[in-house]
Design an enzyme around this catalytic site. Structure first.
Site, PDB file in Angstrom:
ATOM      1  N   LYS A  41       0.837  -1.212   0.000  1.00 20.87           N
ATOM      2  CA  LYS A  41       0.000   0.000   0.000  1.00 20.87           C
ATOM      3  C   LYS A  41       0.873   1.264   0.000  1.00 20.87           C
ATOM      4  O   LYS A  41       0.556   2.256  -0.667  1.00 20.87           O
ATOM      5  CB  LYS A  41      -0.925  -0.012   1.222  1.00 20.87           C
ATOM      6  CG  LYS A  41      -1.741   1.248   1.433  1.00 20.87           C
ATOM      7  CD  LYS A  41      -2.767   1.518   0.343  1.00 20.87           C
ATOM      8  CE  LYS A  41      -3.474   2.839   0.578  1.00 20.87           C
ATOM      9  NZ  LYS A  41      -4.460   3.172  -0.447  1.00 20.87           N
ATOM     10  N   LYS A  70       0.026  11.629   5.606  1.00 27.12           N
ATOM     11  CA  LYS A  70       0.358  10.505   6.489  1.00 27.12           C
ATOM     12  C   LYS A  70       1.016   9.377   5.687  1.00 27.12           C
ATOM     13  O   LYS A  70       2.053   8.833   6.066  1.00 27.12           O
ATOM     14  CB  LYS A  70      -0.933  10.020   7.167  1.00 27.12           C
ATOM     15  CG  LYS A  70      -0.794   8.761   7.952  1.00 27.12           C
ATOM     16  CD  LYS A  70      -1.879   7.710   7.805  1.00 27.12           C
ATOM     17  CE  LYS A  70      -2.900   7.746   6.774  1.00 27.12           C
ATOM     18  NZ  LYS A  70      -3.593   6.525   6.439  1.00 27.12           N
TER      19      LYS A  70
END
Ligand code: NAD
Length: 295
Positions: A171, A239
């Site tokens: 990811k 993030k």
């Protein structure tokens, strides 16, 4: 049908939980916004006012939370998932967090008889609504096999990438590719407009050639309309760029374009665009090009 506890009913979590309800799974949900609990109830789910109430009787617990501290707050402690889930339950974290956090969670879960998978997703809000997400999974093969029917409701590309944390590593790579691609598309948009070329026509032909991508296709209308409803918030991509740059550094992988994209995402946030969809990187290119951002 296994009983599901779903924690985190945001932009992604609510439509994913709805898809499980449509497929016949009993879903008990918990999240911070009361109106999202009402929407879950309207779709046939059972609202829960706390994590313990949500997870106590569940066969499978799914979390879809913003970031590492939120997952740790929900997973650990006296009121956490690990303290209240049934022994033998399967705990699937679908949030995007660091690989280290997923590995720690799996270790802690093992000590308490809870099986853990990391299963972050790609495909955005549209993929969540349509049930066409890509699901990148880390953990034991037998736990992946047990979760497979649930993953198949949520996504169309479901792959076990390796041991605990491997889903998050893949990811992180996904987020690097997406950020760099959005930035390149945004630069092309400003270049084309400043050159006086018809933008919709240009995006049509670019979309059909080697420059075409899921990013260009899905973000095209945002670029054309200068409209950036989230979607995937720049705050969350910030993030994720922190995750990928740190993880790459740990293994000695150079990510120069990723690092530059991380700075541009951080700059967008510093300019007050953190709550907008990540296609709003276009606003940063407009500023750098001497334009007042449209929209
Ligand atoms: P969001 O902010 O819309 O939703 C997060 C939900 O978590 C909120 O409903 C909030 O109430 C809930 N929450 C937070 N802390 C909680 C707590 N302590 N207890 C219970 N509920 C709590 O975020 P999102 O866009 O749905 O993203 C969720 C995750 O999925 C993130 O890790 C994100 O990076 C990832 N992701 C998002 C997208 C996207 O397009 N939005 C795409 C792929 C992956």
């Amino acid at each position: 049908m296994p009983t599901i506890a779903w924690i985190g009913l945001g932009i992604m979590g609510l439509p994913m939980a709805r898809n499980l309800l449509k497929a016949g799974y009993p879903v008990t949900g918990h999240t911070l916004e009361p109106e999202k609990l009402e929407q879950l109830a309207a779709a046939g789910g059972t609202p829960a006012t706390s994590v313990p109430d949500a997870v106590r009787h569940a066969d499978i617990v799914v979390t879809m939370l913003p970031a590492d501290p939120d997952l740790e707050a929900v997973a650990y402690g006296d009121t956490g998932v690990l303290a209240h889930a049934r022994p033998g339950a399967l705990f699937i974290d679908m949030s995007t967090v660091t690989p280290r956090t997923s590995i720690s969670l799996a270790r802690q879960g093992q000590r308490q008889g809870i099986r853990v998978l990391d299963a972050p997703v790609s495909g955005g809000e549209a993929g969540a609504v349509e049930g066409t997400l890509s699901v990148m999974v880390g953990g034991e093969q037998e736990d992946f096999d047990a979760a497979r029917p649930l993953f198949d409701v949520l996504g169309t590309t479901v792959v076990r990438c390796g041991a605990h944390g491997a889903g998050q590593t893949v990811k992180a790579a996904n987020q690097l590719i997406v950020a760099v691609t959005i930035q390149a598309c945004a630069e092309a948009v400003v270049f084309l407009e400043k050159s006086g070329v018809d933008l919709p026509a240009a995006l049509d032909v670019l979309g059909g050639g080697l420059a075409g991508s899921a990013v260009l296709g899905r973000k095209r209308e945002n670029f054309l309309r200068r409209s950036y409803p989230p979607g995937f918030r720049i705050d969350l991509h910030h993030k994720d760029m922190g995750i990928v740059t740190a993880a790459a550094r740990e293994v000695g992988a150079a990510v120069p374009l990723g690092s530059l994209a991380a700075s541009l995402v951080a700059a967008a946030r510093a300019q007050g665009d953190g709550g907008l969809d990540h296609s709003a990187l276009l606003r940063g290119v407009e500023r750098l090009s001497g334009l007042t951002p449209k929209g």
